[in-house]
Design an enzyme around this catalytic site. Structure first.
Site, PDB file in Angstrom:
ATOM      1  N   GLU A   1       0.824  -1.211   0.000  1.00  8.45           N
ATOM      2  CA  GLU A   1       0.000   0.000   0.000  1.00  8.45           C
ATOM      3  C   GLU A   1       0.864   1.270   0.000  1.00  8.45           C
ATOM      4  O   GLU A   1       0.458   2.303  -0.516  1.00  8.45           O
ATOM      5  CB  GLU A   1      -0.905  -0.027   1.246  1.00  8.45           C
ATOM      6  CG  GLU A   1      -2.282   0.572   1.014  1.00  8.45           C
ATOM      7  CD  GLU A   1      -3.237   0.248   2.149  1.00  8.45           C
ATOM      8  OE1 GLU A   1      -3.666  -0.920   2.256  1.00  8.45           O
ATOM      9  OE2 GLU A   1      -3.546   1.150   2.937  1.00  8.45           O
TER      10      GLU A   1
ATOM     11  N   HIS B   1       7.288 -26.500   0.379  1.00  7.17           N
ATOM     12  CA  HIS B   1       6.612 -27.591  -0.325  1.00  7.17           C
ATOM     13  C   HIS B   1       5.487 -27.082  -1.217  1.00  7.17           C
ATOM     14  O   HIS B   1       4.627 -27.844  -1.630  1.00  7.17           O
ATOM     15  CB  HIS B   1       6.108 -28.614   0.694  1.00  7.17           C
ATOM     16  CG  HIS B   1       7.247 -29.198   1.479  1.00  7.17           C
ATOM     17  ND1 HIS B   1       7.932 -30.323   1.076  1.00  7.17           N
ATOM     18  CD2 HIS B   1       7.859 -28.760   2.608  1.00  7.17           C
ATOM     19  CE1 HIS B   1       8.902 -30.565   1.941  1.00  7.17           C
ATOM     20  NE2 HIS B   1       8.892 -29.642   2.872  1.00  7.17           N
TER      21      HIS B   1
ATOM     22  N   LYS C   1     -13.142   2.324  -1.408  1.00  8.93           N
ATOM     23  CA  LYS C   1     -14.036   2.720  -0.320  1.00  8.93           C
ATOM     24  C   LYS C   1     -15.170   3.601  -0.857  1.00  8.93           C
ATOM     25  O   LYS C   1     -16.333   3.404  -0.541  1.00  8.93           O
ATOM     26  CB  LYS C   1     -13.269   3.508   0.760  1.00  8.93           C
ATOM     27  CG  LYS C   1     -12.373   2.665   1.664  1.00  8.93           C
ATOM     28  CD  LYS C   1     -11.798   3.524   2.801  1.00  8.93           C
ATOM     29  CE  LYS C   1     -10.890   2.722   3.714  1.00  8.93           C
ATOM     30  NZ  LYS C   1     -10.350   3.459   4.862  1.00  8.93           N
TER      31      LYS C   1
HETATM   32  O1  PA5 Z   1      -3.098   1.972   5.889  1.00 10.91           O
HETATM   33  C1  PA5 Z   1      -4.202   2.456   5.738  1.00 10.91           C
HETATM   34  O2  PA5 Z   1      -4.405   3.681   5.870  1.00 10.91           O
HETATM   35  C2  PA5 Z   1      -5.409   1.603   5.420  1.00 10.91           C
HETATM   36  O3  PA5 Z   1      -5.092   0.306   5.129  1.00 10.91           O
HETATM   37  C3  PA5 Z   1      -6.356   1.625   6.596  1.00 10.91           C
HETATM   38  O4  PA5 Z   1      -5.714   1.110   7.733  1.00 10.91           O
HETATM   39  C4  PA5 Z   1      -7.629   0.805   6.334  1.00 10.91           C
HETATM   40  O5  PA5 Z   1      -8.208   1.182   5.122  1.00 10.91           O
HETATM   41  C5  PA5 Z   1      -8.634   1.037   7.456  1.00 10.91           C
HETATM   42  O6  PA5 Z   1      -8.905   2.401   7.603  1.00 10.91           O
HETATM   43  P1  PA5 Z   1      -9.520   2.980   8.917  1.00 10.91           P
HETATM   44  O7  PA5 Z   1      -8.560   2.809  10.038  1.00 10.91           O
HETATM   45  O8  PA5 Z   1      -9.762   4.417   8.621  1.00 10.91           O
HETATM   46  O9  PA5 Z   1     -10.786   2.233   9.165  1.00 10.91           O
END
Ligand code: PA5
Length: 462
Positions: A288, A317, A431
């Protein structure tokens, strides 16, 4: 102390595909500049996570007090969260608690622990089959306070609590969220939930060392001060711009060089079940953070390296055949553990079968570590880039070190790639599409865009 061994990234060991001393010398100024850029802004903007080991004395005190109350008054602790709000708590729980923690008799463990990071209805029903909500605390974790998955879980649980408990149901919810933004903080204020805050400059995937991870860990009896001390120790080891003296910077520069040579895959392969979910956590962090369409100058780059999780020896494996003989498109990072917290000797037996009996008398830790070395050898012999992160043992300090090592590596690599490491427009797009499809107010334009997208053609569906 964590050790980072990159011998097997070098030509001297893997041959043609490896790096030379000249390559390292050539990337050193870029690495130093990346270190400088990060150092100049650390603690500001979205890099506040880097200071978490030093800034949370008061928060830690509150967390420890809250955790003691939870352990005293409840039987179950359930995290409702997703992505960065779930993967860290899962990784640290798996690393530092008993493997069959929830199955231990009550006197040998604390409260039972669950992390619900999906909206699969069967999973929710299964959770409700095994917990008594009247004896459960739900830790709703969402920085944005808006994530559909987490907020739908909150709504389901709040409704059940209201019906099952009535007055005082609010004591069963702890909200971990932004102090300023989003709906969860508003709900928390309205209902009077206990709250912990995610600092503004700490993004989801960099949040394990703030209340997101520290509260669940403390409830489990994990030494959270040890976690933070380990992270601080790693941070201090990474305080120079010289790659030769900064392990996370060296690790970042090596992956950067590898990416430039078409290594588009980063395999994370711990040789310890306790670190299995550390690989999941890493996959989010790396994927990410670095997977970005444009760089900081607005140029289209489609940067990133696909993270893959793998478990030694299990995946020897299933995946290692590909890693040793398949395309030269990946770097394998092995995580090894010198000393396991317990050991089992392989018993005597089958004396008449030497091909089985040779195992007798050795320990399982010898076997797993020998197989780790053997995989390293096989990868090296076949000319595939690999490196190893060694932990002396898995404990709170070494897990803190490991978390900080990967976070810093990711941040440095983002600087080298000249991208915004800390945003996630691709995640936000998904989202927003969900909000639009579910009819959320304010998302009418997105809905129209989705409705206008070309419809699927039946001829491609068999
Ligand atoms: O790293 C990030 O920002 C995302 O992966 C969030 O952790 C994830 O989308 C969850 O978001 P939130 O904490 O706002 O619910």
């Amino acid at each position: 102390m964590l050790k980072f061994d990159f011998n097997n990234m070098m030509k001297k060991y893997i041959g043609a595909d490896g790096l030379t001393e000249q390559d390292l010398a050539a990337v050193a100024p870029e690495a130093e500049a990346a270190f400088g850029k990060f150092a100049a802004r650390r603690g500001t903007g979205m890099t506040e996570w880097a200071d978490l080991p030093y800034t949370q004395d008061a928060v830690v005190k509150d967390i420890l007090a809250c955790a003691a109350e939870v352990r005293e008054n409840f039987d179950n602790f359930v995290v409702l969260g997703i992505g960065g709000s779930a993967l860290g708590p899962i990784a640290v729980f798996t690393a530092l608690c008993h493997f069959r923690y929830n199955d231990l008799p009550a006197e040998k463990r604390g409260v039972k622990f669950f992390v619900e990071d999906n909206v699969d209805p069967e999973r929710m029903l299964a959770l409700l089959d095994v917990i008594d909500v009247r004896r459960t605390v739900f830790n709703v974790i969402t920085k944005s306070g808006a994530t559909s998955e987490t907020m739908s879980q909150y709504l389901i649980i709040a409704d059940i609590l209201k019906r099952e408990i009535g007055e005082g149901w609010q004591k069963h919810i702890i909200a971990t969220t932004s102090a300023k933004k989003g709906n969860l903080i508003k709900l928390a204020k309205k209902e009077g939930f206990r709250t912990f805050f995610i600092p503004d400059g700490v993004g989801g995937r960099f949040s394990e060392l703030c209340p997101v991870g520290l509260l669940p860990a403390a409830v489990l009896g994990i030494d959270i001060e040890g976690l933070l001390a380990g992270a601080a120790a790693m941070d201090k080891r990474c305080s120079e711009g010289d790659m030769g003296k900064n392990p996370a910077l060296a690790a970042a520069a090596l992956q950067y060089l590898a990416m430039k040579r078409g290594k588009n895959i980063s395999v994370m392969m711990p040789y310890a079940d306790s670190l299995k979910y550390m690989a999941d956590w890493y996959c989010q962090l790396w994927g990410e953070s670095l997977g970005k369409a444009v760089d900081l100058d607005g140029k289209t780059v489609h940067a990133g390296q696909t993270p893959v999780k793998s478990l030694g020896v299990t995946d020897q494996h299933s995946q290692v055949q590909l890693y040793t003989e398949g395309p030269f498109d990946k770097v394998v990072t092995i995580i090894g553990v010198e000393k396991f917290r317990g050991d089992v000797t392989i018993a005597e037996g089958a004396e008449e079968f030497p091909d089985v009996h040779f195992l007798s008398g050795h320990t399982m830790s010898e076997l797993i570590n020998t197989e780790r070395v053997a995989t390293e050898y096989a990868l090296t012999r076949s000319g595939h880039m690999n490196n190893t992160v060694m932990l002396p043992e898995v404990n709170a300090e070494s897990v803190g070190e490991l978390l900080m090592f990967f976070q810093l590596q990711t941040a440095y690599c983002g600087e080298l790639l000249n991208i915004d490491t800390f945003n996630q427009p691709g995640v936000e797009e998904g989202k927003n599409a969900t909000y639009a499809l579910f009819g959320r107010k304010g998302y009418e334009e997105k809905r129209a865009e989705l409705d206008a997208a070309p419809k699927k053609d039946a001829k491609y569906i068999l």
